[in-house]
Design a protein around this motif. Structure first.
Motif, mmCIF file in Angstrom:
data_model
loop_
_atom_site.group_PDB
_atom_site.id
_atom_site.type_symbol
_atom_site.label_atom_id
_atom_site.label_comp_id
_atom_site.label_asym_id
_atom_site.label_seq_id
_atom_site.Cartn_x
_atom_site.Cartn_y
_atom_site.Cartn_z
ATOM 1 N N LEU A 11 19.691 4.640 -2.636
ATOM 2 C CA LEU A 11 21.018 4.933 -2.100
ATOM 3 C C LEU A 11 21.856 3.680 -1.986
ATOM 4 C CD1 LEU A 11 23.095 6.704 -0.562
ATOM 5 C CD2 LEU A 11 21.783 6.252 1.516
ATOM 6 N N TYR A 28 29.117 8.324 -0.547
ATOM 7 C CA TYR A 28 28.203 9.079 0.294
ATOM 8 C C TYR A 28 28.703 9.075 1.734
ATOM 9 C CZ TYR A 28 24.532 9.568 -3.202
ATOM 10 O OH TYR A 28 23.813 9.923 -4.302
ATOM 11 N N ILE A 30 27.031 9.609 5.346
ATOM 12 C CA ILE A 30 25.694 9.637 5.945
ATOM 13 C C ILE A 30 25.815 10.142 7.380
ATOM 14 C CG2 ILE A 30 23.609 8.312 6.416
ATOM 15 C CD1 ILE A 30 24.758 6.162 4.463
ATOM 16 N N LYS A 39 25.829 2.763 6.104
ATOM 17 C CA LYS A 39 24.588 2.490 5.368
ATOM 18 C C LYS A 39 23.809 1.379 6.059
ATOM 19 C CE LYS A 39 26.952 -0.442 1.899
ATOM 20 N NZ LYS A 39 26.298 -1.714 2.167
ATOM 21 N N MET A 54 15.183 12.794 5.248
ATOM 22 C CA MET A 54 16.526 12.709 4.685
ATOM 23 C C MET A 54 16.731 13.835 3.696
ATOM 24 S SD MET A 54 16.937 8.616 3.958
ATOM 25 C CE MET A 54 18.512 8.867 3.137
ATOM 26 N N ASN A 55 17.899 14.444 3.745
ATOM 27 C CA ASN A 55 18.273 15.462 2.763
ATOM 28 C C ASN A 55 19.551 15.026 2.071
ATOM 29 O OD1 ASN A 55 16.219 17.460 3.165
ATOM 30 N ND2 ASN A 55 17.166 17.924 5.131
ATOM 31 N N LYS A 56 19.470 14.874 0.771
ATOM 32 C CA LYS A 56 20.647 14.471 0.001
ATOM 33 C C LYS A 56 21.326 15.731 -0.518
ATOM 34 C CE LYS A 56 19.785 11.880 -3.507
ATOM 35 N NZ LYS A 56 19.489 10.650 -4.258
ATOM 36 N N ILE A 81 24.629 12.933 2.967
ATOM 37 C CA ILE A 81 23.238 12.625 3.284
ATOM 38 C C ILE A 81 23.001 12.979 4.752
ATOM 39 C CG2 ILE A 81 21.465 10.838 3.436
ATOM 40 C CD1 ILE A 81 22.327 11.168 0.625
#
Length: 262
Positions: A11, A28, A30, A39, A54-56, A81
């Motif tokens: 990522l 992304y 998050i 991040k 974690m689920n993307k 994310i």
């Protein structure tokens, strides 16, 4: 946990923020504990050993609920994310077990396990239908450098890579004997065309092919995407790219330039 750490490493390799251009690049978002985090914060949580999962990507319903709370900060669902963090009780239990915090590091992987064709192999011929109705055959492209890219509409790293293609690959080599053939695997023409239409807001506006039954893909590789095969003017594979880590598209551009110079 190794998979979580590896995902975080990958990522962070992506170009997450927009370049200084009018077109906004995909980023992304998050989310941890129902809040948007950076991040850097995710990296901190990971090194503390507090990331449980974690689920993307999320469902459209989840994405809409998040948009109600966070508004314009929430983008397309595949760029979200969701991070599951340990509860205070779980943190205490982990500390009592003296669990060592993990460092962010790439997970070792034997790329050969995912490749059916390797560098210096002849590229296997195919004919692919493009979303505009054209058909392109590899056999008709002798004399050109071909970047064969495998992707899917649900693959966020693939779409992040796409966002770099116009500036770093398509524009620099538009006057050269070069062609990009990006093939979506396992998806319908309608689904792919709809995604490409949405990607125009990120400056991604090029023709792509479809491989709904994965017949072309199955001749080249297995496993994860994106994967790219750089094919020279004589139909020989000269470079293979797996995933989308930092500098990946720059390496592809360097390879294309080197082959065109021969």
């Amino acid at each position: 946990m190794k998979k979580i750490v590896a995902l975080i490493f990958i990522l962070f390799g992506f170009t997450l923020f927009a370049q200084e251009k009018d077109i906004k690049k995909p980023e992304y978002v998050i989310i941890a504990n129902n809040e948007i985090i950076t991040k850097e914060k995710l990296n901190e949580l990971s090194q503390q050993g507090w990331v449980k999962g974690m689920n993307k990507g999320v469902t459209e319903e989840e994405r809409n609920k998040l948009a109600q709370k966070f508004g314009d900060k929430i983008g397309d669902r595949e760029f979200i994310i969701k991070v599951e963090v340990l509860t205070e009780k779980e943190k205490l239990e982990r500390e009592n077990k003296n669990t060592t915090a993990l460092k962010v590091a790439p997970e070792e992987k034997n790329a050969d396990n995912e490749l059916k064709l390797n560098i210096n192999d002849p590229a296997i011929g195919f004919t692919v239908e493009m979303i505009d109705g054209q058909k392109k055959s590899l056999s008709d492209l002798k004399g050109k450098v071909v970047l064969l890219n495998y992707w899917a509409t649900w693959c966020a790293p693939c779409l992040m890579e796409f966002a770099e293609f116009p500036e770093k690959i398509l524009e620099p080599f538009k006057e050269d004997d070069f062609i990009l053939i990006a093939i979506s695997i396992g998806e319908s023409k309608e689904k792919v065309a709809a995604k490409m239409d949405k990607m125009k807001k990120y400056g991604v506006d090029f023709n792509v092919g479809i491989d709904p039954k994965k017949e072309i893909w199955d001749q080249y590789a297995t496993g994860g995407i994106p994967k790219s095969f750089l094919i020279d003017q004589n139909g020989i594979i000269r470079y293979i790219s797996i995933g989308n880590s930092e500098g990946n598209v720059d390496k592809l551009a360097k390879g294309i330039k080197a082959l065109l110079a021969k």
